[in-house]
Design a protein around this motif. Structure first.
Motif, PDB file in Angstrom:
ATOM      1  N   LEU A  74       0.827  -1.201   0.000  1.00  0.00           N
ATOM      2  CA  LEU A  74       0.000   0.000   0.000  1.00  0.00           C
ATOM      3  C   LEU A  74       0.864   1.255   0.000  1.00  0.00           C
ATOM      4  O   LEU A  74       0.593   2.213  -0.748  1.00  0.00           O
ATOM      5  CB  LEU A  74      -0.928   0.001   1.222  1.00  0.00           C
ATOM      6  N   SER A  75       1.911   1.259   0.803  1.00  0.00           N
ATOM      7  CA  SER A  75       2.819   2.403   0.827  1.00  0.00           C
ATOM      8  C   SER A  75       3.491   2.588  -0.528  1.00  0.00           C
ATOM      9  O   SER A  75       3.635   3.718  -1.018  1.00  0.00           O
ATOM     10  CB  SER A  75       3.883   2.208   1.916  1.00  0.00           C
ATOM     11  N   ALA A  76       3.894   1.489  -1.142  1.00  0.00           N
ATOM     12  CA  ALA A  76       4.551   1.564  -2.449  1.00  0.00           C
ATOM     13  C   ALA A  76       3.615   2.165  -3.493  1.00  0.00           C
ATOM     14  O   ALA A  76       4.031   2.979  -4.339  1.00  0.00           O
ATOM     15  CB  ALA A  76       5.019   0.182  -2.881  1.00  0.00           C
ATOM     16  N   ALA A  77       2.347   1.787  -3.444  1.00  0.00           N
ATOM     17  CA  ALA A  77       1.377   2.329  -4.397  1.00  0.00           C
ATOM     18  C   ALA A  77       1.188   3.833  -4.192  1.00  0.00           C
ATOM     19  O   ALA A  77       1.092   4.601  -5.160  1.00  0.00           O
ATOM     20  CB  ALA A  77       0.040   1.604  -4.239  1.00  0.00           C
ATOM     21  N   ARG A  78       1.144   4.254  -2.949  1.00  0.00           N
ATOM     22  CA  ARG A  78       0.989   5.678  -2.669  1.00  0.00           C
ATOM     23  C   ARG A  78       2.216   6.470  -3.110  1.00  0.00           C
ATOM     24  O   ARG A  78       2.104   7.593  -3.590  1.00  0.00           O
ATOM     25  CB  ARG A  78       0.726   5.880  -1.170  1.00  0.00           C
ATOM     26  N   VAL A  79       3.383   5.890  -2.932  1.00  0.00           N
ATOM     27  CA  VAL A  79       4.611   6.545  -3.386  1.00  0.00           C
ATOM     28  C   VAL A  79       4.601   6.711  -4.899  1.00  0.00           C
ATOM     29  O   VAL A  79       4.910   7.797  -5.420  1.00  0.00           O
ATOM     30  CB  VAL A  79       5.853   5.739  -2.936  1.00  0.00           C
ATOM     31  N   ARG A  80       4.241   5.657  -5.604  1.00  0.00           N
ATOM     32  CA  ARG A  80       4.220   5.726  -7.081  1.00  0.00           C
ATOM     33  C   ARG A  80       3.225   6.774  -7.558  1.00  0.00           C
ATOM     34  O   ARG A  80       3.528   7.542  -8.484  1.00  0.00           O
ATOM     35  CB  ARG A  80       3.860   4.355  -7.666  1.00  0.00           C
ATOM     36  N   ARG A  81       2.049   6.831  -6.941  1.00  0.00           N
ATOM     37  CA  ARG A  81       1.043   7.805  -7.344  1.00  0.00           C
ATOM     38  C   ARG A  81       1.514   9.235  -7.068  1.00  0.00           C
ATOM     39  O   ARG A  81       1.325  10.138  -7.889  1.00  0.00           O
ATOM     40  CB  ARG A  81      -0.275   7.521  -6.620  1.00  0.00           C
ATOM     41  N   TRP A  82       2.136   9.441  -5.918  1.00  0.00           N
ATOM     42  CA  TRP A  82       2.628  10.776  -5.569  1.00  0.00           C
ATOM     43  C   TRP A  82       3.715  11.234  -6.551  1.00  0.00           C
ATOM     44  O   TRP A  82       3.717  12.375  -6.995  1.00  0.00           O
ATOM     45  CB  TRP A  82       3.159  10.748  -4.137  1.00  0.00           C
ATOM     46  N   ILE A  83       4.616  10.342  -6.911  1.00  0.00           N
ATOM     47  CA  ILE A  83       5.672  10.683  -7.871  1.00  0.00           C
ATOM     48  C   ILE A  83       5.065  10.993  -9.238  1.00  0.00           C
ATOM     49  O   ILE A  83       5.448  11.963  -9.905  1.00  0.00           O
ATOM     50  CB  ILE A  83       6.704   9.535  -7.964  1.00  0.00           C
ATOM     51  N   HIS A  84       4.097  10.176  -9.652  1.00  0.00           N
ATOM     52  CA  HIS A  84       3.467  10.394 -10.956  1.00  0.00           C
ATOM     53  C   HIS A  84       2.738  11.738 -10.990  1.00  0.00           C
ATOM     54  O   HIS A  84       2.884  12.526 -11.944  1.00  0.00           O
ATOM     55  CB  HIS A  84       2.492   9.255 -11.257  1.00  0.00           C
ATOM     56  N   ASP A  85       1.957  12.021  -9.951  1.00  0.00           N
ATOM     57  CA  ASP A  85       1.167  13.252  -9.932  1.00  0.00           C
ATOM     58  C   ASP A  85       2.049  14.490  -9.772  1.00  0.00           C
ATOM     59  O   ASP A  85       1.734  15.561 -10.301  1.00  0.00           O
ATOM     60  CB  ASP A  85       0.147  13.216  -8.788  1.00  0.00           C
ATOM     61  N   GLY A  86       3.156  14.351  -9.058  1.00  0.00           N
ATOM     62  CA  GLY A  86       4.017  15.500  -8.817  1.00  0.00           C
ATOM     63  C   GLY A  86       4.854  15.917 -10.000  1.00  0.00           C
ATOM     64  O   GLY A  86       5.197  17.088 -10.146  1.00  0.00           O
TER      65      GLY A  86
END
Length: 385
Positions: A74-86
Motif C-alpha cells: 500500500l505504501s509503495a502504491a501511494r509513493v508511485r502515485r505521488w511521484i506520478h502526480d508530482g
C-alpha cells in the motif's frame, strides 16, 4: 523548480530528520519553488499544505531510538502515485537505506534523485545486513549528501560510494530574535548561589543522556543550592526521577513539549544549555539551535558535537557519560559570567554557516547539478534516460 521531498519517519512524532525536512521545504517555498513532501502520518495528524500523508507508520527500534516507518504494498502504491502526480524535476529522499518511503521512492522514480544521509553509526548491523537489499536503489541516486563527516563515514563504510557534506540548517535569525521568559531566568538574588540549566529532548531515550545530567545534579546543587534544571520534551517524568534523591527532585522542573518559540525562549533564558547525549548523534542540530539562541552550551564530547562546538572554542565539553566531569564544567560555567558571555560571542560566529540561507543554497546547487547532468545525458541518448 518542482521538488519532491520524501521523509521516511512519521511526521506526527517530531525528530531531527522531520524538522530538517520541514524547514528545508518551507525555505524553498519562500524562494518560490514548488515543493511537496511525502511522509508517514496518522489520519488525524494536522499536516501543512505541502505535506501529503502516505498512511500510518509502524514503530521499529533503531539506532538507540524508535523509528516509525512505512513500508509494504500500500505504501509503495501511494509513493508511485505521488511521484506520478508530482512530475518532479528532482526527487530528494532522506535516509534511503531505511526500509521506509525513501527506499520505495528510489525504486519507483525514473528522474533525478538526491539523497541525504543522517545516520552516524559505525557499527550498524542493520545497515550492513540491509546493504544488499538497498543496492539497486542506491544505484539510481544521482547525488548524495551527508549531514556531517560522521554520517558520510557511516555511508562509505556500510554502503560504499561517497557524499558531499552539507550540514543541517537552522533559522538562526528566528532563535536569536526571541526574548527570554522571566520565569525561566535566574533571579538576581540567586545568581551567586544558583543558576538555570536547560535540557531539551526526548528524555525517555537513554541516548539523550538526561540520566547523566541528573546524576551530576546533586554535586551541582551542593555547591550552588539554588540551581534548577528545566527539562523540555517528551518522556515519563516519574520513571526518569525514580533514582533521583528526593531533595534533588525539587530542583527539576518539567516543561513538557514546547513550541519552537518557547524552545528558543528557553535557550535565551538559561545560564547553561546542557546536551549530555551518549551516542547515536550524526550532527547536533539542538546545539546549533541553542547557540543561535545565545545559550552557553555544555555538551558531551561526541565527535559530532565537537565538530559543531569547534573543538571547544564555541562551547564547553566533558567526557561522554562522566557525570562528575559534567558537574565540574557546569559549576565552572555557572560561576563565571565572563566566560559565558565570551561563549555567546563565539557561538554567534560559529552558527552562521548553519543558517538556511547558506545550507539551502548548497542543496539547491546539488539539485541544479543533477538536473543539468540528467538533461545532458538524456539529450545525448536521443531523449531517453
Amino acid at each position: 523548480m518542482r521538488i519532491g521531498i520524501v521523509c521516511p519517519y512519521s511526521w506526527d512524532v517530531p525528530g531531527g530528520v522531520q524538522f530538517h525536512i520541514r524547514d528545508l521545504a518551507e525555505y524553498l517555498l519562500k524562494l518560490g519553488h514548488e515543493v511537496s513532501v511525502l511522509a508517514p502520518a496518522d489520519e488525524d495528524t494536522e499536516l501543512p499544505a505541502y505535506v501529503q500523508s502516505a498512511g500510518r507508520a509502524i514503530p521499529v527500534p533503531y539506532n538507540g531510538s524508535v523509528a516509525r516507518l512505512s513500508f509494504g504494498f500500500l505504501s509503495a502504491a501511494r509513493v508511485r502515485r505521488w511521484i506520478h502526480d508530482g512530475n518532479f524535476e528532482v526527487l530528494h529522499v532522506h535516509e534511503p537505506g531505511t526500509p521506509s518511503l525513501s527506499l520505495l521512492a528510489c525504486w519507483a522514480a525514473s528522474g533525478p534523485i538526491v539523497a541525504t544521509f543522517h545516520t552516524a553509526n559505525p557499527r550498524s548491523r542493520a545497515m550492513l545486513a540491509g546493504a544488499p537489499i538497498v543496492a539497486s536503489a542506491m544505484e539510481k541516486i544521482n547525488a548524495r549528501i551527508a549531514v556531517s563527516e560522521y554520517a558520510r563515514r557511516t555511508l562509505v563504510e556500510h554502503m560504499g560510494g561517497d557524499a558531499v557534506v552539507i550540514p543541517n540548517g537552522v533559522d538562526v535569525g528566528f532563535f536569536s530574535a526571541l526574548e527570554p521568559r522571566p520565569e525561566w531566568q535566574t533571579p538576581a538574588d540567586r545568581q551567586q548561589d544558583g543558576g538555570t540549566i536547560g535540557f531539551v529532548g526526548r528524555f525517555g531515550e537513554p541516548r539523550k543522556g538526561l540520566s547523566v545530567l541528573l546524576e551530576a545534579l546533586p554535586a551541582i546543587v551542593a555547591a550552588r543550592p539554588r540551581t534548577r534544571l528545566l527539562v523540555a520534551g517528551r518522556g515519563d517524568e516519574d520513571e526518569v526521577l525514580r533514582n533521583v534523591p528526593g531533595h534533588i527532585r525539587e530542583h527539576v522542573e518539567f516543561l513538557g513539549m514546547v513550541s519552537d518559540e518557547d524552545k528558543g525562549r528557553l535557550f535565551q533564558s538559561v545560564d547553561v544549555y546542557c546536551a549530555p547525549n551518549t551516542g547515536g548523534e550524526s550532527f547536533g542540530i539542538i546545539l546549533v539551535e541553542a547557540m543561535s539562541g545565545r545559550a552557553p552550551v555544555l555538551a558531551s564530547d561526541l565527535d559530532a558535537f565537537s565538530l559543531v562546538l569547534e573543538g571547544g572554542a564555541a562551547g564547553a565539553m566533558f567526557p561522554n557519560g562522566d557525570a562528575a566531569a559534567l558537574a565540574r564544567e557546569a559549576l565552572a560555567l555557572l560561576g563565571d559570567p565572563a566566560r559565558r558571555s565570551a561563549l555567546r560571542d563565539a557561538e554567534s560566529e560559529a552558527v552562521r554557516k548553519y543558517d538556511w540561507s547558506v545550507v539551502a543554497g548548497d542543496i539547491l546547487s546539488v539539485y541544479e547539478m543533477v538536473t543539468e547532468s540528467t538533461a545532458r545525458v538524456t539529450a545525448e541518448n536521443g531523449g531517453t534516460r
